[in-house]
Write a protein that holds these residues in place. Structure first.
Motif, short mmCIF file in Angstrom:
data_model
loop_
_atom_site.label_atom_id
_atom_site.label_comp_id
_atom_site.label_asym_id
_atom_site.label_seq_id
_atom_site.Cartn_x
_atom_site.Cartn_y
_atom_site.Cartn_z
N SER A 223 23.04 -1.13 5.76
CA SER A 223 21.80 -1.28 6.53
C SER A 223 20.53 -0.98 5.72
N VAL A 224 19.52 -1.83 5.90
CA VAL A 224 18.20 -1.61 5.29
C VAL A 224 17.35 -0.85 6.30
N TYR A 225 17.04 0.42 6.00
CA TYR A 225 16.40 1.27 7.00
C TYR A 225 14.88 1.28 6.95
N THR A 226 14.29 0.98 5.81
CA THR A 226 12.81 0.94 5.73
C THR A 226 12.38 -0.15 4.77
N ILE A 227 11.29 -0.84 5.12
CA ILE A 227 10.55 -1.74 4.23
C ILE A 227 9.14 -1.17 4.16
N ALA A 228 8.68 -0.78 2.96
CA ALA A 228 7.37 -0.12 2.84
C ALA A 228 6.55 -0.78 1.74
N PHE A 229 5.47 -1.44 2.14
CA PHE A 229 4.57 -2.08 1.16
C PHE A 229 3.66 -1.05 0.52
N HIS A 230 3.47 -1.21 -0.80
CA HIS A 230 2.51 -0.36 -1.51
C HIS A 230 1.12 -0.64 -0.95
N PRO A 231 0.26 0.41 -0.79
CA PRO A 231 -1.05 0.19 -0.16
C PRO A 231 -2.01 -0.73 -0.94
N THR A 232 -1.86 -0.82 -2.27
CA THR A 232 -2.81 -1.66 -3.03
C THR A 232 -2.16 -2.63 -4.01
N PHE A 236 6.85 -3.87 -2.76
CA PHE A 236 7.33 -3.14 -1.59
C PHE A 236 8.66 -2.47 -1.95
N ALA A 237 8.94 -1.38 -1.27
CA ALA A 237 10.17 -0.62 -1.51
C ALA A 237 11.07 -0.71 -0.28
N THR A 238 12.37 -0.69 -0.52
CA THR A 238 13.34 -0.64 0.58
C THR A 238 14.30 0.51 0.33
N CYS A 239 14.85 1.04 1.43
CA CYS A 239 15.89 2.06 1.29
C CYS A 239 17.02 1.72 2.25
N SER A 240 18.18 2.31 1.97
CA SER A 240 19.37 1.87 2.68
C SER A 240 20.37 2.99 2.91
N GLN A 241 21.25 2.70 3.82
CA GLN A 241 22.42 3.54 4.06
C GLN A 241 23.30 3.61 2.80
N ASP A 242 23.12 2.66 1.87
CA ASP A 242 23.91 2.65 0.63
C ASP A 242 23.42 3.65 -0.42
N LYS A 243 22.45 4.52 -0.03
CA LYS A 243 21.96 5.62 -0.87
C LYS A 243 21.04 5.15 -2.01
#
Length: 300
Positions: A223-232, A236-243
């Protein structure tokens, strides 16, 4: 591009939520399966204090102006005034856990959703419940607000993304390419796309304004738990249940960095539940089931 700077310990149980307040740039907040919301300093990289006690697990934090909204497993939402340093209201509507919160500035409204499958719309003036509507019989996991604030996308347990008009909350689109529940959603800062992540470990890129599927990325193992775009910057970064944490190009969708113990970098040893950028974009902050908070320094 991302370098491990510091690991913060102190939580006794899994952490589910992070927030970076606009009114205090050098701090951030964390919460989870503990009895309180914690404030940390990015200046000294240390614990500051327990900000507010909570009665049940916290699934989401959302900061807006001077306020921090605290969504709990009990269904209650606490409104914490950051400047006054106290809880000023308790919002009660949801019968089950609240999984996400977002604000719509032009309407002065707060949206909440979660395990009961309904969306509640609250006034930011007096915190009264203005409206609520059912979305589906089970969980709505995540909310994304478009840059114009005209559209609200909801990521649902049935694998469908439902898009609503924020003016009257009428349903305008249903996107059903994911095979499993949606676990993350984010509109790109340039307004060109909506990106979704699911329990199917896929990232899907939808072009705007027509919501056509234009890219599909086998992004993670679970599972992909977060999608976070850099402010400037265009990343973008993603994090997962896969550590693992992954850094992607926002324009080319190229994978630029993997942070994972399996790749012989610093990393979490359990599911990563949440990522945020500091408001100035200098740091990426990650946390999860291993009870650790990791601070990563960003250089483009």
């Amino acid at each position: 591009m991302l370098r491990h700077l510091h690991t913060l310990s102190g939580h006794q149980n899994p952490i589910y939520a992070l927030a970076s307040p606009a009114v205090k740039e050098d701090v951030f907040f964390s919460a989870g399966n503990d009895k309180g919301v914690v404030e940390w300093s990015l200046k000294t990289m240390t614990f500051v204090k327990v900000l507010a006690p909570v009665q049940s697990s916290v699934y989401a934090l959302h900061s807006y102006n001077d306020l921090l909204f605290i969504a709990q497993r009990s269904g209650l939402i606490l409104v914490f005034d950051i400047k006054l340093e106290k809880v000023t209201a308790t919002l009660s509507h949801h019968q089950k856990g609240v999984f996400d919160l977002k604000t719509i500035a032009y309407k002065n409204e707060l949206l909440s959703t979660g395990e009961d499958g309904t969306v509640a719309v609250w006034s930011l003036k007096d915190f009264s419940l203005l409206y609520n509507f059912p979305v589906l019989q089970n969980t709505v996991r995540t909310i994304a607000i478009s840059n114009s604030e005209e559209e609200v996308a909801l990521g649902c347990k049935d694998g469908i993304i439902r898009v609503y008009n924020s003016l009257d909350y009428s349903l305008t689109a249903e996107l059903s390419e994911h095979k499993l529940p949606i676990t993350s959603l984010q509109y790109s800062p340039d307004g060109s796309s909506l990106i979704s992540g699911g329990r199917d470990a896929q990232l899907k890129v939808w072009s705007l304004p027509d919501y056509q599927l234009v890219n599909n990325i086998a992004a993670h193992m679970f599972s992909v738990y977060t999608i976070a775009f850099h402010p400037t910057q265009p990343y973008f970064a993603t994090c997962s249940q896969d550590k693992s944490i992954k850094l992607w190009g926002a324009n080319d969708f190229k994978l630029y960095k993997i942070l994972s113990l399996e790749k012989n970098t610093e990393g979490h040893f359990h599911s990563i539940n949440k990522l945020i950028w500091s408001s100035d974009g200098k740091y990426l902050i990650s946390t999860g089931d291993d009870r650790q908070i990791m601070i990563w320094e960003f250089n483009s």
